[in-house]
Design a protein around this motif. Structure first.
Motif, short mmCIF file in Angstrom:
data_model
loop_
_atom_site.label_atom_id
_atom_site.label_comp_id
_atom_site.label_asym_id
_atom_site.label_seq_id
_atom_site.Cartn_x
_atom_site.Cartn_y
_atom_site.Cartn_z
N ARG A 98 0.82 -1.21 0.00
CA ARG A 98 0.00 0.00 0.00
C ARG A 98 0.86 1.26 0.00
N VAL A 99 1.87 1.26 0.85
CA VAL A 99 2.73 2.45 0.97
C VAL A 99 3.39 2.79 -0.37
N LEU A 100 3.84 1.78 -1.09
CA LEU A 100 4.51 2.05 -2.37
C LEU A 100 3.55 2.62 -3.41
N GLY A 101 2.28 2.31 -3.28
CA GLY A 101 1.29 2.86 -4.20
C GLY A 101 1.00 4.32 -3.96
N GLU A 102 1.36 4.79 -2.75
CA GLU A 102 1.13 6.21 -2.41
C GLU A 102 2.43 6.99 -2.53
N PHE A 103 3.45 6.31 -2.97
CA PHE A 103 4.81 6.83 -3.00
C PHE A 103 4.88 8.17 -3.72
#
Lengths: 272, 272, 272
Positions: C267-272
């Motif tokens: 999830r975090v990488l998608g909001e990067f």
């Protein structure tokens, strides 16, 4: 942006959304091949789009098959890009271009339609509305646009044999179980799912994506020689009396028109 | 039609239905290998049958494995067709013959039985009644008849390792999930499903079907050299003291007889 | 037995159980690579263990990825065994050693963690607790430790593209459907299942198991050249300004610490 004939496009950042809109039933003919040639030339530059999403403007048909009355014509258009009259080599060039390509599938994809989505990097389909088929065997032909290469490598020998010799229709759940598509997604969620994936990938550095693509392709793409061979076998059979006769018969039954024969082609070919 | 020893045949148009009937448990031995040699010679002519469906006349056993007391003997019979004493090469010849072959499976297919169905072009199995296994590891052997080649390519490295080293039984649902078979079908529907598929394919032009077969085989069949290597490793191990001892022990437990050991061989080998 | 730094081991007959215990989050760094080098040297002798089971002592993390602050260091340790600084080649050597290797997975396996389990011969995962990901694309990198090779061959082109370009998290059920793992098993049954399988295989003759392994590897392992290429592309990108910047940013967000970023990295990488 270059104007296309039958691709309706919009962009969101570095994602290009291209809906195929070629009434009445989205046949793959000269217009769509011209658009694909133009699109590949744009994507090859690698400076505008990271991701392309292909969908259909027609709820019943994504690409049902080629326009069988214009095979020589669309092949010549493909040759403008790839140097020889072969849809298989055009699709291979699409697989090599400098964007990640995603097929978002509802409606029927049969024959070269299936081969087009197989040339895309990923495939997501409406669980309720997508239908898949390779119909060439019913006409005494091989799938000439790459399906033999992709399906044998991805589905395995047994399932490739079934799909390629049965000329039957497959729903999205079975297509998922066989590996023909990445996943079957409930129809109401499909667009959002693909949008999110495309926009996510487009956030990542282009060079890395292209390195990944080059390395996957090095393993998974069939050679030009193998695709040329499939393409030639398909083309040769178009001249066989039995194939011509079957083309004539199916056109008499309503092929290439919006109606029962195209909607239920798997069943119709079994009664042929 | 040529008379077979253990294949009970009937025809429907250009479809040959061949039920294996070799009591008590359908072991793959000299009689079945002689029949396969005869059948391949007929199919190679390409003028009578488009499709062959293999099934079993025995509800519990399709082919449980080879007759381990007659390995040298059936291998010599295979050599009459393929020039060397190798079941793997006989099965490869079956994969190359001029008909589409379908295995309709109920009962146990283990060892070379599994390798036989893997050499067919497609596999459909009774969800309730089919059981699959490669039992060679339990005897210190490799699967010598092509399973390593087919399973590694179709199931992938991890699942092939599991199946080939565990010597365990797998039901039809798991076999479908792993890709060992095309599909698991409810037992009551299996025969109708396969009949319909076989008759459907037989309506299509023979040349196209054979072109498709040649192109799929070019991608998916292992080389003669690789199959010969597997076959030789299997044969070499039959002379190992540990393998001979395990053969002797399992025969003492009832192998090759209609009974608990054969019915539950996966479990028995785990307690070995 | 040789003492390991971060592998906690126990034995049961000829089965070695090795739990990775490298707090706080089981990063793959110099200590684990040293242990793997030591372990491969023991297994290569082929005289003590037939089967190795890898698990994790940490309920949330199996191997979340490499220690990105020590890439040069662990690569040099790998070079002590394989002659060049490449995790891909170290993992390939693990795939070739003289034992059957099984990964028993709960918690997160991402990046080189996923590549480690792909180098094992089989993979079974907790349905509820295992999470899979290849996160390299988010940093502008290719998966350099073998994932491109294994995933493209096993999942097929489309699913490999999805997994390798999305940098997203996948649960165990989807990983099973895609073929990333052999099977997803209910968490409460996982350990018993893997124990039984490991002990079963260890009853079978070692030579036969190693013959099977050699033959499967001959088909399924990528060449040293291909793995070296992937490894070099990964290493080269560590020097790209954009990759360095993204490393810096994600470390600022808590990478390599026990917390929300590592737990929900997809999830975090998608909001990067």
């Amino acid at each position: 942006m270059e104007m296309f004939e039958v691709l309706k496009t919009r962009t969101d950042g570095q994602v290009l959304f291209a809906a195929i809109d070629n009434p009445p039933i989205n046949l793959l003919g000269p217009a769509l091949v011209r658009d694909l040639v133009s699109l590949i030339r744009i994507l090859d530059k690698g400076d505008t789009y990271k991701v392309v999403v292909f969908s259909s403007a027609n709820p019943d048909f994504f690409i049902p098959h080629v326009d069988i009355t214009k095979i020589a014509e669309y092949r010549e258009i493909a040759a403008q890009l790839v140097g020889e009259p072969s849809l298989a080599l055009l699709f291979r060039r699409l697989s090599e271009t400098k964007a990640i390509t995603i097929a978002q599938i509802a409606g029927r994809v049969r024959g070269a339609g299936s081969e087009f989505i197989l040339a895309c990097d990923m495939r997501f389909a409406s669980r309720e509305k997508a239908i898949f088929g390779q119909l060439e065997a019913a006409f005494g032909q091989v799938a000439g646009g790459g399906a033999i290469q992709h399906l044998t490598r991805t589905l395995g020998r047994g399932r490739a044999f079934e799909v390629l010799t049965s000329s039957n229709d497959y729903d999205a759940d079975l297509a998922e179980r066989y590996g023909w598509i990445n996943r079957a997604i409930p129809d109401r969620d499909l667009e959002d799912f693909v949008d999110a994936l495309a926009l996510r990938i487009a956030k990542f550095p282009h060079q890395g994506l292209m390195d990944i693509k080059e390395r996957i392709n090095a393993i998974s793409l069939a050679s030009v020689d193998d695709l040329r061979k499939d393409s030639e076998l398909f083309g040769r059979a178009t001249q066989f009396p039995e194939t011509k006769e079957r083309y004539k018969k199916i056109i008499g039954l309503g092929l290439q028109q919006y109606g029962d024969t195209e909607l239920n082609l798997g069943r119709v070919l079994g009664e042929f």
